[in-house]
Enzyme design. Structure first.
Site, mmCIF file in Angstrom:
data_model
loop_
_atom_site.group_PDB
_atom_site.id
_atom_site.type_symbol
_atom_site.label_atom_id
_atom_site.label_comp_id
_atom_site.label_asym_id
_atom_site.label_seq_id
_atom_site.Cartn_x
_atom_site.Cartn_y
_atom_site.Cartn_z
ATOM 1 N N ALA A 256 0.718 -1.260 0.071
ATOM 2 C CA ALA A 256 0.108 0.048 -0.098
ATOM 3 C C ALA A 256 0.827 1.467 -0.028
ATOM 4 O O ALA A 256 2.114 1.190 0.103
ATOM 5 C CB ALA A 256 -0.667 -0.232 1.248
ATOM 6 N N LYS A 257 0.101 2.123 -0.009
ATOM 7 C CA LYS A 257 1.183 3.612 -0.084
ATOM 8 C C LYS A 257 2.082 3.769 1.183
ATOM 9 O O LYS A 257 3.096 4.444 0.608
ATOM 10 C CB LYS A 257 -0.085 4.728 0.334
ATOM 11 C CG LYS A 257 -0.759 5.437 -1.006
ATOM 12 C CD LYS A 257 -1.354 6.851 -0.467
ATOM 13 C CE LYS A 257 -2.283 7.201 -1.938
ATOM 14 N NZ LYS A 257 -3.509 7.615 -1.334
ATOM 15 N N ARG A 258 1.806 3.201 2.179
ATOM 16 C CA ARG A 258 2.789 3.342 3.359
ATOM 17 C C ARG A 258 4.090 2.940 2.930
ATOM 18 O O ARG A 258 5.082 3.000 3.582
ATOM 19 C CB ARG A 258 2.089 2.955 4.572
ATOM 20 C CG ARG A 258 2.092 1.424 4.645
ATOM 21 C CD ARG A 258 1.555 0.810 5.792
ATOM 22 N NE ARG A 258 0.733 -0.429 5.733
ATOM 23 C CZ ARG A 258 -0.376 -0.571 5.528
ATOM 24 N NH1 ARG A 258 -1.385 0.380 5.250
ATOM 25 N NH2 ARG A 258 -0.892 -1.779 5.142
#
Ligand code: GLU
Ligand code: ZN
Length: 321
Positions: A256-258
């Site tokens: 994901a983005k993280r």
């Protein structure tokens, strides 16, 4: 003109949700979905799953199409090229979902007035982090007819699951069995605002579009049991299922983005070639011994779904190309 489909050829689908950009994890699943159908000479459908309107991002559907083209994947039916099962965008198919929901109202749903997060989230596929607590059955004493007594009180339609073990043989993950009522609980098929849930929409579409194989990330395995309950209720033949391991970040969670920018659009902008990414993904799946650049088409030569690794792909390097 479309060629008539040979009776024994599989039909698969690529089903991006335009709720965000497609990233390396999505690409790996699409690649496998495409290979699994194409190596047997089957047909592919592109379907845009955009019913989660508040989360849909402008331009994301077109970007997903561009990403898939860039990866070298193709399809025989889809929003960009039309086909016999049009439309291929879920928000244009809402009438068929409503009709299916009204069929369920005779027997298997009840109005649920709980304010719960699973009702809020029902329009999107429940990926790992969204598998919430099991519904405790608070409203299960009601029947569909009780809805009229609720007056103005908002309610969702919840599907009454069976208290029996459902089994199926996953083409990648192997034999699966779950008691849906006890281990997953009754689930939402219609939201309070009148919209339908992912579980219902996806079953309606896969059935209506003649899909015979669903290949997706293994975080949707629990959803397959819910969907099998719907297939049984409608008396529809379910497709076969293949759930492939996810790409995870260093913390072990779904990419994901993280975990940094792994968007396909960014890779394209940076001039990374699709062959390099496909090479990395093919290696990660155990389909190639090295990360040598390769095209999706070249992988068809010796593809075999049973060779796909059952391990999650731990993606640690920010720039492995
Ligand atoms: N549109 C869903 C997603 O991208 C996929 C659902 C499915 O394959 O059933 O999360
Ligand atoms: Zn309830």
């Amino acid at each position: 003109m479309l060629e008539p489909l040979p009776a024994n050829k599989p039909v698969g689908r690529l089903a991006p949700s335009p709720t965000g950009a497609q990233h390396i994890g999505n690409a790996r699943t699409y690649l496998l979905a495409w290979l699994s159908i194409r190596w047997r000479g089957g047909r592919l459908i592109l379907r845009i799953e955009d019913i989660d309107s508040p989360r849909v991002k402008a331009g994301a559907a077109q970007q997903a199409i561009d990403d898939l083209h860039w990866l070298g994947l193709d399809w025989d039916e889809g929003p960009d090229i039309g086909g016999p099962h049009a439309p291929y965008v879920q928000t244009e198919r809402i009438e068929s979902y409503r009709e299916a929901l009204s069929r369920l109202q005779f027997a298997r749903v009840y109005p649920c007035t709980c304010t719960r997060s699973d009702i809020e989230a029902a329009a999107s596929a429940p990926h790992v982090e969204h598998e919430g607590a099991i519904y405790p059955g608070t409203c299960a004493g009601r029947s569909a007819l009780d809805a009229v007594k609720l007056g103005d009180q908002p309610f969702a339609w919840r599907f009454r699951t069976t208290d029996q073990v459902i089994e199926f043989d996953d083409r990648v993950a192997g034999p699966q069995r779950v008691n849906v009522r006890r281990e997953l609980g009754d689930f939402v098929v219609g939201k309070m605002d009148g919209s339908v849930a992912y579980q219902l929409a996806v079953v309606c579409d896969d059935h209506a579009m003649g899909v015979t194989e669903v290949l997706r990330g293994d975080d949707l395995l629990p959803s397959t049991f819910r969907q099998l309950e719907l297939y049984a209720e409608f008396d529809w033949t379910p497709p076969t299922f293949a759930h492939v391991p996810l790409v995870v970040g260093p913390d072990g969670r779904r990419l994901a983005k993280r975990h940094g920018d792994t968007r396909l659009a960014t890779l394209r902008q940076q001039g990374v070639s699709a062959e390099r990414l496909i090479g990395l993904l093919a290696w990660s799946c155990g389909l190639r011994p090295t990360r040598e650049p390769v095209t999706a088409r070249e992988l068809l030569v010796d593809f075999d779904l049973s060779r796909v690794s059952r391990e999650r792909f731990l993606f640690t390097e920010p720039r492995p190309w």
